[in-house]
Design an enzyme around this catalytic site. Structure first.
Site, PDB file in Angstrom:
ATOM      1  N   GLY A   1       0.897  -1.159   0.000  1.00 15.06           N
ATOM      2  CA  GLY A   1       0.000   0.000   0.000  1.00 15.06           C
ATOM      3  C   GLY A   1       0.925   1.195   0.000  1.00 15.06           C
TER       4      GLY A   1
ATOM      5  N   ASP B   1       1.073  11.865  -4.259  1.00 15.75           N
ATOM      6  CA  ASP B   1       1.544  10.906  -5.274  1.00 15.75           C
ATOM      7  C   ASP B   1       0.318  10.131  -5.732  1.00 15.75           C
ATOM      8  OD1 ASP B   1       2.423   8.792  -6.745  1.00 15.75           O
ATOM      9  OD2 ASP B   1       3.881   8.066  -5.277  1.00 15.75           O
TER      10      ASP B   1
ATOM     11  N   ASN C   1      -0.401   7.752  -7.657  1.00 17.85           N
ATOM     12  CA  ASN C   1      -0.326   6.293  -7.664  1.00 17.85           C
ATOM     13  C   ASN C   1      -1.517   5.642  -8.354  1.00 17.85           C
ATOM     14  OD1 ASN C   1       1.093   3.904  -6.674  1.00 17.85           O
ATOM     15  ND2 ASN C   1       1.891   5.442  -5.233  1.00 17.85           N
TER      16      ASN C   1
ATOM     17  N   ARG D   1      -4.070   3.432 -10.005  1.00 13.28           N
ATOM     18  CA  ARG D   1      -4.418   2.004 -10.140  1.00 13.28           C
ATOM     19  C   ARG D   1      -5.721   1.941 -10.917  1.00 13.28           C
ATOM     20  NH1 ARG D   1      -0.063   1.473  -9.172  1.00 13.28           N
ATOM     21  NH2 ARG D   1       1.041   0.531  -7.433  1.00 13.28           N
TER      22      ARG D   1
ATOM     23  N   LYS E   1       4.342  14.231  -6.971  1.00 12.15           N
ATOM     24  CA  LYS E   1       5.216  13.297  -7.690  1.00 12.15           C
ATOM     25  C   LYS E   1       4.344  12.397  -8.554  1.00 12.15           C
ATOM     26  CE  LYS E   1       6.803   8.919  -7.815  1.00 12.15           C
ATOM     27  NZ  LYS E   1       5.936   7.752  -7.830  1.00 12.15           N
TER      28      LYS E   1
ATOM     29  N   GLU F   1       2.134   8.026 -15.429  1.00 15.17           N
ATOM     30  CA  GLU F   1       1.014   8.855 -14.934  1.00 15.17           C
ATOM     31  C   GLU F   1       0.954  10.196 -15.649  1.00 15.17           C
ATOM     32  OE1 GLU F   1       0.845   6.886 -10.473  1.00 15.17           O
ATOM     33  OE2 GLU F   1       2.178   8.560 -10.889  1.00 15.17           O
TER      34      GLU F   1
ATOM     35  N   ASP G   1      13.192  -6.312  -8.542  1.00 14.16           N
ATOM     36  CA  ASP G   1      11.755  -6.052  -8.394  1.00 14.16           C
ATOM     37  C   ASP G   1      11.580  -4.564  -8.092  1.00 14.16           C
ATOM     38  OD1 ASP G   1       9.103  -5.866  -7.655  1.00 14.16           O
ATOM     39  OD2 ASP G   1       9.264  -7.125  -5.877  1.00 14.16           O
TER      40      ASP G   1
ATOM     41  N   GLY H   1       7.709  -0.501  -5.022  1.00 13.94           N
ATOM     42  CA  GLY H   1       8.054   0.351  -3.888  1.00 13.94           C
ATOM     43  C   GLY H   1       9.129   1.381  -4.188  1.00 13.94           C
ATOM     44  N   ALA H   2       9.718   1.360  -5.390  1.00 10.55           N
ATOM     45  CA  ALA H   2      10.793   2.324  -5.698  1.00 10.55           C
ATOM     46  C   ALA H   2      10.271   3.760  -5.590  1.00 10.55           C
ATOM     47  CB  ALA H   2      11.344   2.070  -7.101  1.00 10.55           C
ATOM     48  N   GLY H   3       9.090   3.982  -6.130  1.00  5.92           N
ATOM     49  CA  GLY H   3       8.499   5.323  -6.075  1.00  5.92           C
ATOM     50  C   GLY H   3       8.216   5.753  -4.642  1.00  5.92           C
ATOM     51  N   ASP H   4       7.809   4.821  -3.811  1.00  5.65           N
ATOM     52  CA  ASP H   4       7.494   5.147  -2.406  1.00  5.65           C
ATOM     53  C   ASP H   4       8.770   5.457  -1.631  1.00  5.65           C
ATOM     54  OD1 ASP H   4       4.908   4.515  -3.175  1.00  5.65           O
ATOM     55  OD2 ASP H   4       5.158   2.414  -2.595  1.00  5.65           O
TER      56      ASP H   4
ATOM     57  N   GLY I   1       9.916  -7.413  -3.161  1.00  3.61           N
ATOM     58  CA  GLY I   1       8.947  -6.800  -2.247  1.00  3.61           C
ATOM     59  C   GLY I   1       9.280  -5.349  -1.999  1.00  3.61           C
TER      60      GLY I   1
HETATM   61  P1  ATP Z   1       6.459   2.198  -8.210  1.00  2.00           P
HETATM   62  O1  ATP Z   1       6.988   0.962  -8.895  1.00  2.00           O
HETATM   63  O2  ATP Z   1       6.731   2.199  -6.733  1.00  2.00           O
HETATM   64  O3  ATP Z   1       5.040   2.561  -8.572  1.00  2.00           O
HETATM   65  P2  ATP Z   1       7.109   4.647  -9.629  1.00  2.00           P
HETATM   66  O4  ATP Z   1       6.688   4.264 -11.014  1.00  2.00           O
HETATM   67  O5  ATP Z   1       6.313   5.591  -8.854  1.00  2.00           O
HETATM   68  O6  ATP Z   1       7.409   3.332  -8.750  1.00  2.00           O
HETATM   69  P3  ATP Z   1       9.814   4.750 -10.536  1.00  2.00           P
HETATM   70  O7  ATP Z   1      10.056   5.746 -11.587  1.00  2.00           O
HETATM   71  O8  ATP Z   1       9.702   3.324 -10.933  1.00  2.00           O
HETATM   72  O9  ATP Z   1       8.567   5.240  -9.684  1.00  2.00           O
HETATM   73  O10 ATP Z   1      10.976   4.791  -9.452  1.00  2.00           O
HETATM   74  C1  ATP Z   1      11.212   5.881  -8.584  1.00  2.00           C
HETATM   75  C2  ATP Z   1      12.673   6.233  -8.584  1.00  2.00           C
HETATM   76  O11 ATP Z   1      13.446   5.099  -8.173  1.00  2.00           O
HETATM   77  C3  ATP Z   1      13.190   6.630  -9.941  1.00  2.00           C
HETATM   78  O12 ATP Z   1      13.034   8.024 -10.127  1.00  2.00           O
HETATM   79  C4  ATP Z   1      14.647   6.210  -9.864  1.00  2.00           C
HETATM   80  O13 ATP Z   1      15.413   7.211  -9.265  1.00  2.00           O
HETATM   81  C5  ATP Z   1      14.626   4.993  -8.934  1.00  2.00           C
HETATM   82  N1  ATP Z   1      14.571   3.753  -9.725  1.00  2.00           N
HETATM   83  C6  ATP Z   1      13.470   3.059 -10.090  1.00  2.00           C
HETATM   84  N2  ATP Z   1      13.792   1.973 -10.834  1.00  2.00           N
HETATM   85  C7  ATP Z   1      15.137   1.968 -10.921  1.00  2.00           C
HETATM   86  C8  ATP Z   1      16.098   1.110 -11.538  1.00  2.00           C
HETATM   87  N3  ATP Z   1      15.726   0.022 -12.217  1.00  2.00           N
HETATM   88  N4  ATP Z   1      17.420   1.430 -11.427  1.00  2.00           N
HETATM   89  C9  ATP Z   1      17.815   2.526 -10.751  1.00  2.00           C
HETATM   90  N5  ATP Z   1      16.962   3.364 -10.150  1.00  2.00           N
HETATM   91  C10 ATP Z   1      15.635   3.116 -10.217  1.00  2.00           C
END
Ligand code: ATP
Length: 329
Positions: free
Chosen positions: A35, A164, A166, A168, A193, A198, A251, A254-257, A299
């Site tokens: 979440g 954000d 997000n 869905r 963000k 998006e 995987d 969570g990168a965006g979070d 995860g």
């Molecule tokens: P989510 O998958 O959580 O919905 P998101 O789409 O909101 O993510 P992303 O753009 O995927 O956001 O990732 C957020 C940040 O994480 C990016 O701006 C980047 O800096 C970093 N990031 C994401 N994926 C990678 C990757 N494969 N390698 C390096 N950095 C990454």
């Protein structure tokens, strides 16, 4: 440090034990708590900041497990409510062989959708220096009213509002409704963000002009994340790009979070840092590093980084960041 309060959904993703299969083909599933708003709160706490989560869980084993995950990660659960009737939200998620993510949600209705304005912990909201939220909590009542009320109280109490969306799409009645509702609270936020997908969903394109078409008068910072490429930033006075770091991605959940959590922690005590381009770029370097590290483990929550991990990635070696710390003392 200041308090970051994150509002919205916390749920359990069930992800296949093997990768590259459809939901129907999956031989079994693993629980992956998540979440986005809950992930952001945990990201902040993992980096050493103060965070609280506001949302509703089912009064069931999964709900209590999720509340436990918040407190084990030093996130305050004083804004968490338990619904006596509805279950904790579940989502089955898979990354198919064709690279598409497939979602199946169990929300009919789930506890997160049933938070009412009366159930909000207003004392907690008034203490927030930053109030963060998404758009999933806007989809249905009564949670929608609770979301709008919480935003209003936070703003009146002087918090910085962070959004954000997000997206869905499967949770919305239609794409048009999603776009309309996501935009309905656009001009309340101080920091927004979006991901590149998006941006395309909202404006039809991915370029500077389309990002700037999302600008509003009270906005302080707009960020567009670009996955492995990093992010683009837009303020009233300047815009540009910050690259991410090369890592072994397994995987991206969570990168965006993680990115948002790091950003909010960097600005919670002094928003003015984002008004100066060099300062902002520094802040975004750390945010990108946090996002990058989160992709190196399966995860979302288990992969969120600690501060030493981030410093190590940004400053090269562990000894390099120790030298850097010494320069600060
Ligand atoms: P989510 O998958 O959580 O919905 P998101 O789409 O909101 O993510 P992303 O753009 O995927 O956001 O990732 C957020 C940040 O994480 C990016 O701006 C980047 O800096 C970093 N990031 C994401 N994926 C990678 C990757 N494969 N390698 C390096 N950095 C990454």
């Amino acid at each position: 440090t200041g308090l970051i309060v994150s509002f919205g959904e916390m749920l359990i993703d069930f992800v296949p034990t093997v990768s590259g299969v459809s939901l129907a083909e999956a031989p079994g599933f693993l629980k992956a708590p998540g979440g986005a708003p809950a992930n952001v709160a945990i990201a902040v706490a993992r980096l050493g900041g103060r965070a609280a989560f506001i949302g509703k869980l089912g009064d069931d084993e999964f709900g209590r497990m999720l509340a436990g995950i918040l407190t084990q990660n030093d996130v305050s659960d004083s804004g968490v409510m338990f619904d006596q009737g509805a279950r904790t939200a579940l989502a089955f998620v898979t990354l198919r062989a064709d690279g598409e993510r497939e979602f199946m949600f169990y929300r009919n209705p789930s506890a997160d959708m049933l938070l009412t304005p009366d159930e909000l912990n207003f004392d907690l909201i008034r203490c927030a220096n930053v109030f963060h939220y998404g758009s999933i909590s806007l989809i249905v009542e009564p949670c929608r009213s609770a979301h709008l009320k919480a935003m209003e109280v936070a703003k009146d109490a002087g918090a910085l509002l962070s959004y954000d969306p997000n997206l869905r799409l499967p949770l919305w009645p239609s794409a048009e409704e999603a776009r309309k509702q996501i935009m309905s609270i656009w001009d309340k936020a101080d920091v927004i963000k979006v991901s590149d997908e998006e941006l395309e969903f909202l404006t039809g394109r991915i370029d500077d002009e389309s990002a700037m078409s999302l600008w509003h008068d009270n906005l302080k910072l707009l960020l567009v994340t670009l996955g492995e490429k990093g992010c683009r930033y837009y303020t009233k006075n300047f815009h540009g790009e910050v690259p991410s770091y090369k890592v072994k991605t397994v995987d991206t959940t969570g990168a965006g979070d993680a990115f948002v959590g790091s950003l909010l922690l960097s600005i919670v005590d002094d928003y003015s840092i984002i008004e100066e381009e060099q300062g902002l770029k520094e802040v975004l370097k750390y945010a990108c590093a946090c996002g990058a590290i989160t992709t190196t483990k399966k995860g979302a929550i288990p992969a969120l980084p600690t501060r030493p991990q981030v410093l190590k990635l940004v400053h090269g070696s562990l000894s390099a960041w120790k030298d850097y710390i010494l320069t600060l003392l």
